[in-house]
Design an enzyme around this catalytic site. Sequence first.
Site, PDB file in Angstrom:
ATOM      1  N   GLY A  27      -2.133  -3.812  -5.129  1.00  0.00           N
ATOM      2  CA  GLY A  27      -1.820  -3.430  -3.818  1.00  0.00           C
ATOM      3  C   GLY A  27      -0.608  -3.880  -3.285  1.00  0.00           C
ATOM      4  CB  ALA A  30       4.511  -3.230   5.939  1.00  0.00           C
ATOM      5  CG  MET A  31       5.203  -7.468   6.516  1.00  0.00           C
ATOM      6  SD  MET A  31       6.952  -7.172   6.809  1.00  0.00           S
ATOM      7  CE  MET A  31       7.479  -8.785   6.748  1.00  0.00           C
ATOM      8  N   GLY A  32       4.393  -7.198   1.889  1.00  0.00           N
ATOM      9  CA  GLY A  32       4.187  -7.809   0.736  1.00  0.00           C
ATOM     10  C   GLY A  32       3.228  -6.902  -0.389  1.00  0.00           C
ATOM     11  CB  VAL A  34      -2.038  -8.244  -3.740  1.00  0.00           C
ATOM     12  CG1 VAL A  34      -2.948  -8.956  -4.042  1.00  0.00           C
ATOM     13  CG2 VAL A  34      -1.900  -8.515  -2.042  1.00  0.00           C
ATOM     14  CE  LYS A  49       0.224 -10.777   1.784  1.00  0.00           C
ATOM     15  NZ  LYS A  49      -0.377 -11.007   3.276  1.00  0.00           N
ATOM     16  CG  ASP A 143      -2.565  -6.310  10.504  1.00  0.00           C
ATOM     17  OD1 ASP A 143      -3.179  -5.675  11.200  1.00  0.00           O
ATOM     18  OD2 ASP A 143      -2.313  -6.277   9.503  1.00  0.00           O
TER      19      ASP A 143
END
Length: 168
Positions: A27, A30-32, A34, A49, A143
């Site tokens: 998966g 926006a930032m990372g 996994v 991650k 979040d």
Amino acid sequence: MAAEPTIESKPTQNKRFGHYTVVRAVGSGAMGTVYEARHEGLDKRVALKVLNPLAALEPTVQRRFLREGQTAARIRHPHIVNVTDVGVQDGVPWLVMEFLEGEDLAALLEREGALPVERVADLMLPVISAIDAAHRASVLHRDLKPANIFLTRGGGGATHPIVVDFGI
């Protein structure tokens, strides 16, 4: 001094991060991204991650990403993902969590639509308990949304919600 991260530093199958070898991507956001990975010494399946290389160019984002992992690791609760390790390789931060199988609440809602009130209560009461534990540890989830509530199967096949991704 760590090497400058580049777009090429994005993990691929069999790339190593410390004791962990990447198996496959599972998966991304926006930032990372996994990945399913394997702890080589323990022969244990984990989730790795990795901060996206372009985001890793920002020192503030790097610090926040690592702090997310350290913060989540402080909270012990059966409905919060267990973070077990953090590190930086080639200037790109990463963190290790328990590997979860199932789907997120967003996928369930997309597939099934509105859920009966009783089912919502069964899913959200453990989440409320998890968020309460985080708050008692002075941690705010930045979040909280259906995509960050992962649904696994517990004993007897019951749905077991896990709060993930405390946000950077």
